[in-house]
Motif scaffolding. Structure first.
Motif, PDB file in Angstrom:
ATOM      1  N   GLN A   1       0.852  -1.180   0.000  1.00 19.07           N
ATOM      2  CA  GLN A   1       0.000   0.000   0.000  1.00 19.07           C
ATOM      3  C   GLN A   1       0.892   1.236   0.000  1.00 19.07           C
ATOM      4  OE1 GLN A   1      -2.221  -0.659   3.637  1.00 19.07           O
ATOM      5  NE2 GLN A   1      -0.884   0.701   4.801  1.00 19.07           N
ATOM      6  N   SER A   2       0.294   2.372  -0.227  1.00 18.99           N
ATOM      7  CA  SER A   2       1.077   3.601  -0.325  1.00 18.99           C
ATOM      8  C   SER A   2       0.210   4.777   0.069  1.00 18.99           C
ATOM      9  CB  SER A   2       1.579   3.792  -1.766  1.00 18.99           C
ATOM     10  OG  SER A   2       0.479   3.978  -2.639  1.00 18.99           O
ATOM     11  N   ASP A   3       0.844   5.932   0.211  1.00 20.18           N
ATOM     12  CA  ASP A   3       0.078   7.149   0.478  1.00 20.18           C
ATOM     13  C   ASP A   3      -0.876   7.436  -0.679  1.00 20.18           C
ATOM     14  OD1 ASP A   3       1.274   7.651   2.937  1.00 20.18           O
ATOM     15  OD2 ASP A   3       2.957   8.704   2.027  1.00 20.18           O
ATOM     16  N   LEU A   4      -0.461   7.086  -1.899  1.00 21.65           N
ATOM     17  CA  LEU A   4      -1.330   7.302  -3.048  1.00 21.65           C
ATOM     18  C   LEU A   4      -2.579   6.436  -2.953  1.00 21.65           C
ATOM     19  CD1 LEU A   4      -1.840   8.572  -5.844  1.00 21.65           C
ATOM     20  CD2 LEU A   4      -0.572   6.652  -6.839  1.00 21.65           C
ATOM     21  N   SER A   5      -2.401   5.148  -2.604  1.00 23.47           N
ATOM     22  CA  SER A   5      -3.555   4.248  -2.558  1.00 23.47           C
ATOM     23  C   SER A   5      -4.405   4.460  -1.318  1.00 23.47           C
ATOM     24  CB  SER A   5      -3.079   2.789  -2.599  1.00 23.47           C
ATOM     25  OG  SER A   5      -2.296   2.467  -1.452  1.00 23.47           O
ATOM     26  N   GLU A   6      -3.817   4.964  -0.219  1.00 18.75           N
ATOM     27  CA  GLU A   6      -4.560   5.117   1.028  1.00 18.75           C
ATOM     28  C   GLU A   6      -5.275   6.458   1.127  1.00 18.75           C
ATOM     29  OE1 GLU A   6      -4.857   2.645   3.713  1.00 18.75           O
ATOM     30  OE2 GLU A   6      -4.445   1.667   1.801  1.00 18.75           O
ATOM     31  N   THR A   7      -4.561   7.550   0.916  1.00 17.19           N
ATOM     32  CA  THR A   7      -5.155   8.877   1.092  1.00 17.19           C
ATOM     33  C   THR A   7      -5.056   9.752  -0.153  1.00 17.19           C
ATOM     34  OG1 THR A   7      -3.096   9.869   1.917  1.00 17.19           O
ATOM     35  CG2 THR A   7      -4.533   8.786   3.542  1.00 17.19           C
ATOM     36  N   GLY A   8      -4.115   9.402  -1.035  1.00 14.79           N
ATOM     37  CA  GLY A   8      -3.895  10.236  -2.207  1.00 14.79           C
ATOM     38  C   GLY A   8      -3.170  11.530  -1.885  1.00 14.79           C
ATOM     39  N   GLN A   9      -2.602  11.615  -0.674  1.00 13.04           N
ATOM     40  CA  GLN A   9      -1.944  12.844  -0.254  1.00 13.04           C
ATOM     41  C   GLN A   9      -0.578  12.532   0.352  1.00 13.04           C
ATOM     42  OE1 GLN A   9      -4.673  14.655   2.509  1.00 13.04           O
ATOM     43  NE2 GLN A   9      -5.986  15.480   0.889  1.00 13.04           N
ATOM     44  N   VAL A  10       0.324  13.508   0.266  1.00 15.23           N
ATOM     45  CA  VAL A  10       1.635  13.383   0.880  1.00 15.23           C
ATOM     46  C   VAL A  10       1.544  13.765   2.349  1.00 15.23           C
ATOM     47  CG1 VAL A  10       2.826  13.885  -1.288  1.00 15.23           C
ATOM     48  CG2 VAL A  10       2.262  15.753   0.290  1.00 15.23           C
ATOM     49  N   HIS A  11       2.595  13.477   3.091  1.00 18.29           N
ATOM     50  CA  HIS A  11       2.713  13.927   4.476  1.00 18.29           C
ATOM     51  C   HIS A  11       3.497  15.237   4.476  1.00 18.29           C
ATOM     52  CE1 HIS A  11       1.204  10.217   6.334  1.00 18.29           C
ATOM     53  NE2 HIS A  11       1.796   9.607   5.320  1.00 18.29           N
ATOM     54  N   ARG A  12       2.912  16.291   5.046  1.00 12.43           N
ATOM     55  CA  ARG A  12       3.575  17.587   5.075  1.00 12.43           C
ATOM     56  C   ARG A  12       4.250  17.800   6.431  1.00 12.43           C
ATOM     57  NH1 ARG A  12       1.796  20.112   0.611  1.00 12.43           N
ATOM     58  NH2 ARG A  12      -0.205  19.398  -0.236  1.00 12.43           N
ATOM     59  N   TYR A  13       5.366  18.565   6.408  1.00  7.49           N
ATOM     60  CA  TYR A  13       6.100  18.862   7.624  1.00  7.49           C
ATOM     61  C   TYR A  13       5.924  20.322   7.996  1.00  7.49           C
ATOM     62  CZ  TYR A  13       8.235  14.345   6.793  1.00  7.49           C
ATOM     63  OH  TYR A  13       8.422  13.006   6.580  1.00  7.49           O
ATOM     64  N   ALA A  14       5.861  20.560   9.287  1.00  9.47           N
ATOM     65  CA  ALA A  14       5.601  21.911   9.784  1.00  9.47           C
ATOM     66  C   ALA A  14       6.643  22.903   9.289  1.00  9.47           C
ATOM     67  CB  ALA A  14       5.561  21.900  11.318  1.00  9.47           C
ATOM     68  N   GLY A  15       7.887  22.487   9.189  1.00  7.96           N
ATOM     69  CA  GLY A  15       8.942  23.387   8.749  1.00  7.96           C
ATOM     70  C   GLY A  15       9.082  23.488   7.243  1.00  7.96           C
ATOM     71  N   GLY A  16       8.166  22.840   6.511  1.00  8.42           N
ATOM     72  CA  GLY A  16       8.241  22.830   5.061  1.00  8.42           C
ATOM     73  C   GLY A  16       8.697  21.483   4.530  1.00  8.42           C
ATOM     74  N   GLY A  17       8.358  21.215   3.314  1.00  7.00           N
ATOM     75  CA  GLY A  17       8.711  19.937   2.709  1.00  7.00           C
ATOM     76  C   GLY A  17       7.627  18.895   2.919  1.00  7.00           C
TER      77      GLY A  17
END
Length: 238
Positions: A66-82
């Motif tokens: 499984q992957s972020d694409l298949s599970e939520t379709g979204q990336v994980h964002r970081y508070a400091g950017g990226g």
């Protein structure tokens, strides 16, 4: 199981080009999602192929990806950017036996008896399976093999370990494996069989070691090295 991840960062930019950079970042995020999703699927396929090549049959079907694409379709964002995107290969089977077998053949293991003092290993004289389960003395009795072959009798081997034998049974005259059968009511061997005073059905051992047959880490690392190429391909499609 190992995780395949990609993390990308960019400096925060303000001004008239913000909209352009937001669009560019969205493309980068989508590319990372696609690349890690593909990486997870490739890793799963390679692990399953390696398991089949190692003589483990369909054991690889107990794995999934499984992957972020298949599970939520979204990336994980970081508070400091990226942000980061991941794909993962995992053990999907809920069977403790299957999970333990996968661990043993990918990590190696020392197997000890869960109940009692001995592990009972079936010999080539009797069927390897009882239904779909590996033959054990309990399954031998429950599945009627005492009537088909004969009752189990415990004796001691020359090394002091126990054996479970069947007295007065018969085996294939041609030497075919797993051919043990009970004698007829008249005490004779059936056609194509030869009588034996006893056959060894199970060998008792205190423990056994199982070596890893598939190097999952190496297979996943190979896919990780290909992530830049997968990412470039994904960006070309975006």
């Amino acid at each position: 199981m190992p995780r395949i991840s990609a993390r990308l960062e960019r400096p925060r930019l303000n001004g008239p080009f913000d909209q352009y950079y937001r669009h560019a970042e969205q493309r980068m995020e989508r590319g990372a999602l696609i690349a890690t999703d593909q990486g997870g699927k490739i890793a799963l396929r390679n692990i399953r192929t390696a398991m089949q090549g190692a003589g483990l049959g369909r054991l690889g079907n107990g794995l999934g990806a499984q992957s972020d694409l298949s599970e939520t379709g979204q990336v994980h964002r970081y508070a400091g950017g990226g942000f980061s995107a991941s794909g993962v290969v995992f053990v999907r089977s809920g069977s403790p036996r299957t999970r333990g077998t996968i661990d043993a053949y990918t990590l190696g293991a020392e197997i000890q008896p869960v109940r009692g003092r001995w592990l009972w290993i079936p010999t080539d004289e009797i069927p390897r399976l009882a239904g779909r389960r590996k033959m054990t003395p309990d399954l031998y009795t429950k599945n009627g093999f005492e009537q088909k072959i004969g009752p189990l009798v415990r004796v001691r081997s020359v090394n002091g370990y126990p054996l479970l034998v069947v007295k007065n049974a018969s085996v294939s005259l041609a030497g075919k494996k797993r051919s043990a059968r009970a004698l007829t009511k008249s005490g004779r061997a059936r056609k194509g069989q030869v009588e034996k005073e006893f056959i060894v059905a199970f060998v008792g051992i205190p423990r056994t070691a199982r070596a890893a047959r598939v190097d999952v880490i190496a297979l996943v690392q190979a896919v990780q090295r290909d992530l830049p190429t997968l990412y470039a391909q994904a960006m070309g499609r975006n």
